[in-house]
Design a protein around this motif. Structure first.
Motif, PDB file in Angstrom:
ATOM      1  N   GLU A 142      19.124  32.615 116.760  1.00  0.00           N
ATOM      2  CA  GLU A 142      18.253  31.513 116.325  1.00  0.00           C
ATOM      3  C   GLU A 142      18.395  30.305 117.242  1.00  0.00           C
ATOM      4  O   GLU A 142      17.410  29.632 117.562  1.00  0.00           O
ATOM      5  CB  GLU A 142      18.573  31.115 114.879  1.00  0.00           C
ATOM      6  N   ALA A 143      19.614  30.026 117.647  1.00  0.00           N
ATOM      7  CA  ALA A 143      19.852  28.878 118.529  1.00  0.00           C
ATOM      8  C   ALA A 143      19.181  29.085 119.884  1.00  0.00           C
ATOM      9  O   ALA A 143      18.577  28.154 120.441  1.00  0.00           O
ATOM     10  CB  ALA A 143      21.350  28.658 118.712  1.00  0.00           C
ATOM     11  N   ILE A 144      19.262  30.299 120.421  1.00  0.00           N
ATOM     12  CA  ILE A 144      18.646  30.582 121.718  1.00  0.00           C
ATOM     13  C   ILE A 144      17.123  30.501 121.610  1.00  0.00           C
ATOM     14  O   ILE A 144      16.441  29.940 122.482  1.00  0.00           O
ATOM     15  CB  ILE A 144      19.077  31.979 122.231  1.00  0.00           C
ATOM     16  N   SER A 145      16.574  31.055 120.531  1.00  0.00           N
ATOM     17  CA  SER A 145      15.129  30.969 120.316  1.00  0.00           C
ATOM     18  C   SER A 145      14.683  29.516 120.218  1.00  0.00           C
ATOM     19  O   SER A 145      13.663  29.120 120.798  1.00  0.00           O
ATOM     20  CB  SER A 145      14.743  31.720 119.034  1.00  0.00           C
ATOM     21  N   GLU A 146      15.455  28.702 119.494  1.00  0.00           N
ATOM     22  CA  GLU A 146      15.103  27.287 119.353  1.00  0.00           C
ATOM     23  C   GLU A 146      15.211  26.553 120.686  1.00  0.00           C
ATOM     24  O   GLU A 146      14.379  25.690 120.998  1.00  0.00           O
ATOM     25  CB  GLU A 146      15.993  26.620 118.300  1.00  0.00           C
ATOM     26  N   ALA A 147      16.207  26.895 121.480  1.00  0.00           N
ATOM     27  CA  ALA A 147      16.343  26.288 122.809  1.00  0.00           C
ATOM     28  C   ALA A 147      15.126  26.616 123.670  1.00  0.00           C
ATOM     29  O   ALA A 147      14.581  25.749 124.374  1.00  0.00           O
ATOM     30  CB  ALA A 147      17.622  26.775 123.486  1.00  0.00           C
ATOM     31  N   LEU A 148      14.683  27.865 123.610  1.00  0.00           N
ATOM     32  CA  LEU A 148      13.511  28.286 124.370  1.00  0.00           C
ATOM     33  C   LEU A 148      12.280  27.497 123.951  1.00  0.00           C
ATOM     34  O   LEU A 148      11.573  26.924 124.794  1.00  0.00           O
ATOM     35  CB  LEU A 148      13.285  29.786 124.155  1.00  0.00           C
ATOM     36  N   TRP A 149      12.032  27.435 122.648  1.00  0.00           N
ATOM     37  CA  TRP A 149      10.830  26.760 122.169  1.00  0.00           C
ATOM     38  C   TRP A 149      10.898  25.249 122.359  1.00  0.00           C
ATOM     39  O   TRP A 149       9.878  24.593 122.557  1.00  0.00           O
ATOM     40  CB  TRP A 149      10.551  27.117 120.717  1.00  0.00           C
ATOM     41  N   SER A 150      12.091  24.682 122.315  1.00  0.00           N
ATOM     42  CA  SER A 150      12.189  23.231 122.534  1.00  0.00           C
ATOM     43  C   SER A 150      11.744  22.880 123.944  1.00  0.00           C
ATOM     44  O   SER A 150      11.086  21.860 124.174  1.00  0.00           O
ATOM     45  CB  SER A 150      13.608  22.724 122.270  1.00  0.00           C
ATOM     46  N   ALA A 161       9.454  17.879 122.019  1.00  0.00           N
ATOM     47  CA  ALA A 161      10.360  18.296 120.953  1.00  0.00           C
ATOM     48  C   ALA A 161      11.726  17.693 121.201  1.00  0.00           C
ATOM     49  O   ALA A 161      12.019  17.229 122.310  1.00  0.00           O
ATOM     50  CB  ALA A 161      10.466  19.821 120.913  1.00  0.00           C
ATOM     51  N   LEU A 162      12.570  17.677 120.169  1.00  0.00           N
ATOM     52  CA  LEU A 162      13.971  17.310 120.376  1.00  0.00           C
ATOM     53  C   LEU A 162      14.585  18.418 121.224  1.00  0.00           C
ATOM     54  O   LEU A 162      14.642  19.577 120.795  1.00  0.00           O
ATOM     55  CB  LEU A 162      14.707  17.201 119.039  1.00  0.00           C
ATOM     56  N   ARG A 163      15.011  18.070 122.414  1.00  0.00           N
ATOM     57  CA  ARG A 163      15.467  19.098 123.346  1.00  0.00           C
ATOM     58  C   ARG A 163      16.898  19.533 123.046  1.00  0.00           C
ATOM     59  O   ARG A 163      17.729  18.742 122.600  1.00  0.00           O
ATOM     60  CB  ARG A 163      15.335  18.593 124.778  1.00  0.00           C
ATOM     61  N   ILE A 164      17.138  20.799 123.291  1.00  0.00           N
ATOM     62  CA  ILE A 164      18.458  21.384 123.116  1.00  0.00           C
ATOM     63  C   ILE A 164      19.210  21.242 124.434  1.00  0.00           C
ATOM     64  O   ILE A 164      18.709  21.637 125.485  1.00  0.00           O
ATOM     65  CB  ILE A 164      18.368  22.861 122.703  1.00  0.00           C
ATOM     66  N   ILE A 165      20.406  20.671 124.387  1.00  0.00           N
ATOM     67  CA  ILE A 165      21.181  20.428 125.604  1.00  0.00           C
ATOM     68  C   ILE A 165      22.077  21.620 125.917  1.00  0.00           C
ATOM     69  O   ILE A 165      22.273  21.973 127.084  1.00  0.00           O
ATOM     70  CB  ILE A 165      22.015  19.132 125.479  1.00  0.00           C
ATOM     71  N   ALA A 166      22.620  22.243 124.894  1.00  0.00           N
ATOM     72  CA  ALA A 166      23.505  23.393 125.125  1.00  0.00           C
ATOM     73  C   ALA A 166      23.651  24.188 123.839  1.00  0.00           C
ATOM     74  O   ALA A 166      23.419  23.676 122.735  1.00  0.00           O
ATOM     75  CB  ALA A 166      24.874  22.937 125.615  1.00  0.00           C
ATOM     76  N   ASP A 287      13.652  21.555 114.713  1.00  0.00           N
ATOM     77  CA  ASP A 287      13.895  22.736 113.877  1.00  0.00           C
ATOM     78  C   ASP A 287      12.792  23.769 114.114  1.00  0.00           C
ATOM     79  O   ASP A 287      11.908  23.989 113.285  1.00  0.00           O
ATOM     80  CB  ASP A 287      14.000  22.355 112.402  1.00  0.00           C
ATOM     81  N   LEU A 288      12.878  24.426 115.256  1.00  0.00           N
ATOM     82  CA  LEU A 288      11.781  25.237 115.781  1.00  0.00           C
ATOM     83  C   LEU A 288      11.933  26.732 115.515  1.00  0.00           C
ATOM     84  O   LEU A 288      11.311  27.546 116.184  1.00  0.00           O
ATOM     85  CB  LEU A 288      11.657  24.986 117.295  1.00  0.00           C
ATOM     86  N   GLY A 289      12.741  27.084 114.534  1.00  0.00           N
ATOM     87  CA  GLY A 289      12.980  28.496 114.252  1.00  0.00           C
ATOM     88  C   GLY A 289      11.775  29.255 113.747  1.00  0.00           C
ATOM     89  O   GLY A 289      11.788  30.489 113.712  1.00  0.00           O
TER      90      GLY A 289
END
Length: 460
Positions: A142-150, A161-166, A287-289
């Motif tokens: 889920e975290a990887i999918s959200e990082a991709l979509w962010s 979107a709120l970007r995922i840093i790591a 919250d892009l899941g």
């Protein structure tokens, strides 16, 4: 940009932590202790974000693990934690809808300039929510999918979107239902992301039933809303000198929000869960899941109970009314009935107008074209013909040839047969099912190198 953006502190304060006492009052947060989790590793790191902030990528990996690989007690056996190394994190309180719900960010912690998601249970977890919302854990897939979509949303949507840093991989696992309905064991993760205020921060969690020892949070639910609204109003007055600060804030928000939703619909990357806690006041998605590519202009349901692609604004209208009610109740300048109606009208009219505008633009028609919006309306009408019923993502038609044939027919009708349409997300590659079927998101997921390659394939 602050030099210490990747640093945390023993205890968050007004001076060292984002939002705290600045955009939101102290009442909007509850503190909890977190301990260093042993053997954590970087699963993915956002090189583009780090480079954009002038941060050395190699040094960043160590900094992130040193500062954010912390979880609450109970996340793992004590032997898997370093109980001599602890920090205080704060969880932000916000409202919820439905018959049961947490009291805010129940698996998120804020310390410094960034927030972590999936670092265990905190005081905002309710006793009457399902296991998926009460474990405090975040599956790595889920975290990887959200990082991709962010990153995709940041590239393609007007407000990003709120970007995922790591994403940090921890040695722990979680068993639960995956996207395909199978019960699987997956690695756990801690996701590091940007922060923002949301409409939900100004709503009470009326259906929040805390665990034993945190009952005081139930009694104080209206206090944080009142404090948050007054601070919002005060900040806007200082910034603009406006006599109608609350109205100005909300007018800006509904305009951005409507535009963001419209573009996501037309490009074929809808959020799928447009609640008041999944949108920032500046228009960014979070919250892009639930995001998924959609093959055509069908009315696809991505999240049960929240409306399908083309009608989820009906639910948004309901929570906007609730949002307006609490702003009016607790602010000095208020939002009278006429203003509230005008704001709802503005949201809906902007949504319609921007859908039509971006339909024409995505079809390749120049922005300088006279009557662009009317042309877009006619194209959209053609592409939505016979697609008004609600369908499931599993039944979504990802036939690119058929879709582009429909687009060409619509362009013939409006007199623009020679333009070149875009619509790159109308591709099965961007379906949630395709993404989660990748080996990098299956079982124990891929290595750091494999995950990075997987995300790069989508971003490039």
């Amino acid at each position: 940009m602050k030099k210490n953006i990747l640093l945390t502190h023993d205890v968050p304060s007004h001076d060292n932590t984002a939002l705290y006492g600045d955009s939101l009052p102290e009442d909007s947060f509850v503190s909890y202790k977190a301990f260093k989790v042993k053997d954590a590793q970087i699963a993915w790191i956002n090189n583009n974000w780090l480079e954009g902030h002038g941060i050395d990528v190699e040094k960043a990996e160590r900094l992130i693990l040193d500062n954010y690989a912390y979880v609450s007690r109970g996340y793992a056996d004590d032997a898997e934690l370093d109980l001599t190394d602890s920090k205080t994190f704060i969880a932000d309180r916000y409202g919820n809808t439905g018959d049961a719900g947490n009291g805010g960010s129940a698996r998120c912690g804020l310390n410094g300039q960034l927030q972590i998601k999936g670092n265990g249970v905190n005081p905002l977890v309710a006793v009457n929510v399902d296991e998926g919302h009460s474990s405090g854990k975040l599956p790595l897939s889920e975290a990887i999918s959200e990082a991709l979509w962010s990153e995709l949303c940041d590239q393609e949507l007007p407000y990003g979107a709120l970007r995922i840093i790591a994403v940090i991989r921890t040695p722990q696992t979680i068993t639960g239902e995956n996207t395909f309905g199978d019960e699987v064991e997956q690695p756990c993760s801690i996701m590091l992301r940007e922060v923002a205020t949301r409409p939900a921060h100004f709503e009470p969690a009326l259906n929040f039933w805390p665990r034993q020892g945190y009952v005081r949070l139930r009694d104080a639910t209206h206090k944080y809303v009142e404090s948050a609204v007054k601070l919002l109003e005060s900040n806007e007055r200082k910034k603009s000198g406006s006599n109608t600060p609350v109205y100005d804030v909300v007018e800006r928000f509904v305009t951005r929000f409507a535009t963001q939703v419209a573009v996501s619909r037309i490009k074929g990357m809808p959020h799928g869960s447009l609640t008041s806690s999944n949108i920032a006041l500046d228009g960014r998605f979070l919250d892009l899941g639930t995001v998924s590519g959609i093959g055509d202009f069908s009315n696809v349901l991505l999240t049960s109970g929240l409306g399908a692609t083309w009608d989820d604004h009906l639910g948004v209208n309901e929570w906007l009314e609730t949002f307006f009610y609490h702003l009016n109740r607790h602010s000095e300048s208020g939002l009278n009935g006429e203003q509230q109606k005008s704001l709802l009208d503005k949201f809906n009219l902007t949504l319609e107008e921007q859908e039509n505008r971006y339909t024409a633009l995505e079809c390749g028609i120049s922005e300088q074209t006279p009557e662009l919006i009317e042309i877009g309306r006619k194209i959209k009408q053609e592409l939505r013909k016979d697609k008004w019923h609600v369908s499931r993502l599993a039944d979504c038609d990802f036939n690119k040839e058929r879709f582009f044939s429909d687009v060409e027919s619509a362009l013939e009708i409006v007199g623009y047969p020679d333009v070149k349409p875009n619509f790159k997300y109308r591709d099965i590659k961007y379906s949630r099912f395709t993404i989660f079927a990748d080996p990098c998101l299956q079982g124990h997921c891929g290595t750091k190198k494999e995950i990075s390659k997987f995300i790069c394939q989508y971003l490039n």
